[in-house]
Each structure stands twice: as C-alpha cells, then as structure tokens.
Design an enzyme around this catalytic site. Structure first.
Site, PDB file in Angstrom:
ATOM      1  CG  HIS A 151      21.345  16.008 -16.075  1.00 25.16           C
ATOM      2  ND1 HIS A 151      21.451  14.558 -16.281  1.00 25.16           N
ATOM      3  CD2 HIS A 151      22.356  16.436 -15.226  1.00 25.16           C
ATOM      4  CE1 HIS A 151      22.767  14.202 -15.458  1.00 25.16           C
ATOM      5  NE2 HIS A 151      23.156  15.377 -15.037  1.00 25.16           N
ATOM      6  CG  HIS A 154      24.097  19.288 -16.819  1.00 29.29           C
ATOM      7  ND1 HIS A 154      23.205  19.616 -15.711  1.00 29.29           N
ATOM      8  CD2 HIS A 154      25.145  18.620 -16.098  1.00 29.29           C
ATOM      9  CE1 HIS A 154      23.920  19.373 -14.469  1.00 29.29           C
ATOM     10  NE2 HIS A 154      24.903  18.768 -14.716  1.00 29.29           N
ATOM     11  CE1 TYR A 199      35.556  11.425 -12.119  1.00 31.13           C
ATOM     12  CE2 TYR A 199      35.817  12.076 -14.530  1.00 31.13           C
ATOM     13  CZ  TYR A 199      35.136  12.258 -13.272  1.00 31.13           C
ATOM     14  OH  TYR A 199      34.180  13.339 -13.258  1.00 31.13           O
ATOM     15  CG  ASP A 213      27.841  15.212  -8.615  1.00 28.99           C
ATOM     16  OD1 ASP A 213      27.205  16.008  -8.342  1.00 28.99           O
ATOM     17  OD2 ASP A 213      28.343  14.621  -9.814  1.00 28.99           O
ATOM     18  CG  ASP A 232      -0.121  -0.090   2.464  1.00 27.37           C
ATOM     19  OD1 ASP A 232       0.946   0.039   2.439  1.00 27.37           O
ATOM     20  OD2 ASP A 232      -0.832  -0.019   3.427  1.00 27.37           O
ATOM     21  CD  GLU A 253      29.061  18.113 -14.472  1.00 27.77           C
ATOM     22  OE1 GLU A 253      29.187  16.911 -13.714  1.00 27.77           O
ATOM     23  OE2 GLU A 253      27.675  18.545 -14.943  1.00 27.77           O
ATOM     24  CG  ASP A 298      24.951  19.178 -10.608  1.00 30.64           C
ATOM     25  OD1 ASP A 298      25.773  18.267  -9.711  1.00 30.64           O
ATOM     26  OD2 ASP A 298      25.067  18.804 -11.704  1.00 30.64           O
ATOM     27  CG  HIS A 316      31.818  13.549 -17.229  1.00 26.07           C
ATOM     28  ND1 HIS A 316      31.895  15.042 -16.892  1.00 26.07           N
ATOM     29  CD2 HIS A 316      32.495  13.127 -16.288  1.00 26.07           C
ATOM     30  CE1 HIS A 316      32.709  15.172 -15.928  1.00 26.07           C
ATOM     31  NE2 HIS A 316      33.135  14.230 -15.360  1.00 26.07           N
ATOM     32  NE  ARG A 358      31.057  14.885 -11.302  1.00 28.94           N
ATOM     33  CZ  ARG A 358      31.212  13.670 -10.925  1.00 28.94           C
ATOM     34  NH1 ARG A 358      31.961  12.810 -11.862  1.00 28.94           N
ATOM     35  NH2 ARG A 358      30.541  12.975 -10.162  1.00 28.94           N
ATOM     36  CD  GLU A 417      28.284  19.217 -11.145  1.00 35.07           C
ATOM     37  OE1 GLU A 417      28.450  18.227 -10.474  1.00 35.07           O
ATOM     38  OE2 GLU A 417      27.510  19.423 -12.074  1.00 35.07           O
ATOM     39  CG  HIS A 456      25.985   7.778 -13.340  1.00 34.15           C
ATOM     40  ND1 HIS A 456      25.171   7.537 -14.638  1.00 34.15           N
ATOM     41  CD2 HIS A 456      26.495   9.413 -13.436  1.00 34.15           C
ATOM     42  CE1 HIS A 456      25.109   8.643 -15.394  1.00 34.15           C
ATOM     43  NE2 HIS A 456      25.826   9.704 -14.749  1.00 34.15           N
TER      44      HIS A 456
HETATM   45  N1  GLY Z   1      24.971  15.298 -10.493  1.00 41.67           N
HETATM   46  C1  GLY Z   1      25.021  14.975 -11.782  1.00 41.67           C
HETATM   47  C2  GLY Z   1      25.561  15.424 -12.847  1.00 41.67           C
HETATM   48  O1  GLY Z   1      26.762  16.440 -12.282  1.00 41.67           O
HETATM   49  O2  GLY Z   1      25.439  15.945 -13.896  1.00 41.67           O
HETATM   50 MN    MN Z   2      26.510  18.054 -13.259  1.00 40.22          MN
HETATM   51 MN    MN Z   3      26.890  16.794 -10.407  1.00 39.64          MN
END
Ligand code: GLY
Ligand code: MN
Ligand code: MN
Length: 428
Positions: free
Chosen positions: A366, A359, A388, A263, A41, A384, A274, A355, A397, A399, A246
């Site tokens: 995102h 964004h 690595y 992160d 439930d 960011e 972020d 990456h 990283r 950011e 991730h």
């Molecule tokens: N935390 C997700 C990114 O940095 O895009």
């Molecule tokens: Mn990000």
């Molecule tokens: Mn991030």
C-alpha cells in the site's frame, strides 16, 4: 542481496529530486528501520525503511542519511552514516558494508561512521534554520511502537527546540508516487516472479492439498527467483475463507469443488507486486463460479480503462461500485427494485464487495499517495474488484497492477493468466 545490483543513479537521482524541494538552510534527516526485538536474543527479520532505501539503496540497520543542500562545508551537503564493523561483528553477524561498498551502492561520496553523527549534525545545525524529519504519516495507521525516525526525531526536537521543524513525508510521497523507468522495471520483475509462482500453483494444486502447501509452492518459486519473499502477508483462502478479507492463517484443506483465492505478491529489490487470482481447486469452474468470476472480470476490464491521467482513485472506486451493482443484479444477489429502494448509508453492493478498487503500489504494497491524487504518468496502482458471497462459500478477487502512461494503461500482469478457459487449460 538476493536481487541483482541496481545502478546507484536511481538513488542519487532520487536524492537530487528531494534536495530540490528543500528551502534554503535546510537539513533533512532519514533513519533506517529499527531492528525490532522478537524474544530472547532474536530480532524480527530486518526490512529497510522504504524512504531510506529509495534515497540510498542501503539495506543495513542503524544507517542515517543527512541531506543539507548548500551547507557551507560542501562535504556535508550529503552524508551517509553507517555502522563501523569489527572482527567480532563480522564473525557473528556477518559482513557489514565497508565505506567503499556503501558509496558504490548509494552514490553518496561522504560516508561516515554513526559515531560521527552527533558531531556532523551539530556543525550543520549551527548553520541551518529548518529541520526536515521523516515520520510515518500513513493515514489510518496506528502503532504503539515508535519507529527510529520518530524516536530519534523527537529527541532531536528536545535538544534543538529553536529550529523550525518540517515534515519530510509530503515531499518524499510526492516523489515516490511517480515511478522512474528503473523502478518500473523492478516492479515488473516482482510481477514476473509472481507470475511464475502462480503458474506453479496451477500445476500443483489439487483437492486435499492444504492452503499452507500452496503457500509453500509459491515461496519456493519466489525464493529461487531472487525475491526477498512476500511483499505482504500472503492470503491463500479456499472456500468461505475467501470472504475474510485479511485471512492469513492459510491452514485449511482446499476442498474439491471449492475456489481458492490467492492474494500474493513477490518482493523484488524491496519493490512489491500485488496479485489476486481465484482458481478452482479441482481445475474446473462450476457454472455458478464461472458466472461470478466472469462478472468480476468484466468489471475489471471496464474499470482498467479509467487508469488514465486526469482521473482519481475515488472516481475509479465509484465506477467500480456502479458496475458491480449491475453485475450483482445479474447474479441474483438483489433486484433492481431493491437497489432503487436501498438505504444509501448502507448500499447493497457493500454486502458483497467491501473494499476499494485501487491503491498505489511500489516499495510498499500500500504505497504512499493520497486517494484524492489525480492520476499521472508513472504512477502504478492496483485494480482489484471482487465479489464475496459467504452464503455460497465463495469469494473472488482479481487484481492486476497497472502503470499509468500518457496513453493507454499498461497492465504489468498481462502475462499472468486470468481468463477462466486459460486457467482451466493450464490446470489440466
Ligand atoms: N494484498 C493487499 C491488497 O490487495 O491490498
Ligand atoms: Mn491490493
Ligand atoms: Mn492484493
């Protein structure tokens, strides 16, 4: 709500701007998010559909917004449908909005109950030619589960096949990409709460602590500062875990001598921060860690200069990659001659930086907006860069969240420590 009240003007301005994009004889329909079933439930925690929040500020399930500029019945040009509560619902589930409350939050005058929706819609569709439906068009995102907009939208198309159907997503994306002053304040607040959480980690982390304990410190600070929680799944990645982009298990010991990549971003009033920071578990960067860290920081500083009107995300990505190649040679990850001889289909830098750099950020981490967009004042994007090196058990990283203005970019995370000396000082 945990967050402080927001003026309804934010939402009515958003609706007016959306309405101005519609051609004559159009009806646009926006549904709230689904209550997604968990087991038995239980439902998963409810999070409002971002576009519906953007247009109404309403946090409740089963809400519907209908916008029909110029409809002959003037009362139906803007209608918000909410659940009709009763004593049992109030007893078991808690308070639901009254019509007055929904009006005060959203600024919509016509508040109706959801059971009136079919009747009102029939009246509007007898006049309208165009129907705008709001499907999730996020690129590279696939879900086997249809959301409420899609589920009810597809049923509507079957019932009314002779109308002309259109996509609301490109219109709402166009609006959401440019943040208003009020929205920027909300994102700034999310960044400030994230700053507090990061400083708390600097004060508490020590060798032997588990990543989940670090997460708990962050969540404590988020919660006491009125955040809804995280804007996305937090990454607390020590040692080699930082090389899993991730990584969300957050269940390993933070070891003496390792770095830990955080992160995390608070979500305040549905707006997300972020942030990525990378810190030494024992409070001191080794020479090698510091060299890699400084390389990422130099790239970030240089690339942020490109966050000005006229540039694109693709340009930012390309420039970051060029700078990274030079830094990676400096760090001994490959040589200049190896770089010159590289196979361009699998460039060397991609072994250590896999990456993108930027964004959009806003109601979603995102946030909506195509990569090809040309930057304009009012856009908020992340910056960011990272390196690595799995064979060295390290991933870094950094950011920040950046506001595009007519002039210089504004770093919304300027208060969050990033200089290695400052980080070491705060950890002492
Ligand atoms: N935390 C997700 C990114 O940095 O895009
Ligand atoms: Mn990000
Ligand atoms: Mn991030």
């Amino acid at each position: 709500m945990r967050y402080l009240p927001i003026q309804s003007k934010l939402f009515s301005d958003n609706r007016n701007r959306f309405a101005n994009l519609l051609p004559n004889k159009s009806v646009a329909i926006f549904h709230s998010n689904e209550q997604y079933p968990r087991n038995g439930d239980q439902f998963f925690p409810f999070r409002q559909q971002s576009d519906l929040f953007y247009l109404t500020g309403i946090e409740q399930e089963k809400t519907i917004l209908v916008i029909a500029p110029g409809a002959p019945n003037a009362k139906l040009q803007e209608v918000l449908f909410i659940i009709r509560s009763n004593e049992t619902m109030a007893q078991w589930e808690g308070h639901k909005y009254t019509a007055e409350e929904a009006r005060a939050i959203s600024g919509v005058h016509q508040i109706r109950f959801v059971e009136d929706y079919d009747l009102v819609l029939r009246e509007l569709l007898a006049w309208a030619i165009n129907i705008y439906l709001n499907f999730n068009e996020y690129p590279k995102f696939f879900s086997e589960v249809k959301d409420r907009n899609e589920r009810i939208g597809l049923a509507l198309k079957e019932s009314f096949p002779l109308h002309t159907y259109h996509r609301a997503a490109p219109l709402i994306t166009q609006l959401r990409m440019i943040k208003s002053e009020e929205e920027i304040k909300l994102i700034q607040e999310a960044c400030e709460i994230t700053n507090k959480a990061f400083r708390r980690v600097l004060n508490t982390i020590k060798p032997g602590m588990n990543e989940m304990e670090v997460q708990a410190e962050i969540e404590h600070e988020f919660t006491i500062n009125r955040a809804n929680g995280h804007g996305y799944q937090p990454i607390i990645a020590s040692g080699k875990n930082a090389c899993i982009l991730h990584y969300i298990e957050n269940d390993q010991e933070c070891k003496d001598g390792d770095l830990v990549l955080l992160d995390v971003g608070a979500e305040y009033a549905n707006y997300s921060a972020d942030m990525s920071r990378t810190i030494p578990v024992n409070g001191h960067f080794s020479d090698r860690q510091r060299a890699c860290y400084q390389a990422v920081l130099r790239v970030q500083r240089e690339v942020i200069k490109l966050y000005v009107p006229g540039n694109s995300i693709n340009q930012i990505n390309r420039r970051t990659e060029e700078l990274m190649e030079q830094e990676m040679i400096g760090l001994g990850l490959f040589t200049l001659s190896e770089l010159e001889a590289q196979d361009l289909k699998s460039p060397l830098f991609k072994n250590y930086f896999m990456h993108g750099t930027a964004h959009f950020l806003g109601l979603d981490v995102h946030d909506v907006g195509p990569k090809e967009s040309i930057l304009s004042p009012g856009m908020v994007l992340t910056c960011e860069p990272g390196i690595y090196i799995a064979e060295e058990n390290l991933g870094i990283r950094l950011e920040n969240d950046i506001l595009i203005t007519e002039g210089e970019p504004i770093n919304l995370m300027a208060n969050i420590p990033i200089e290695p000396d400052e980080i070491e000082g705060l950890m002492r």
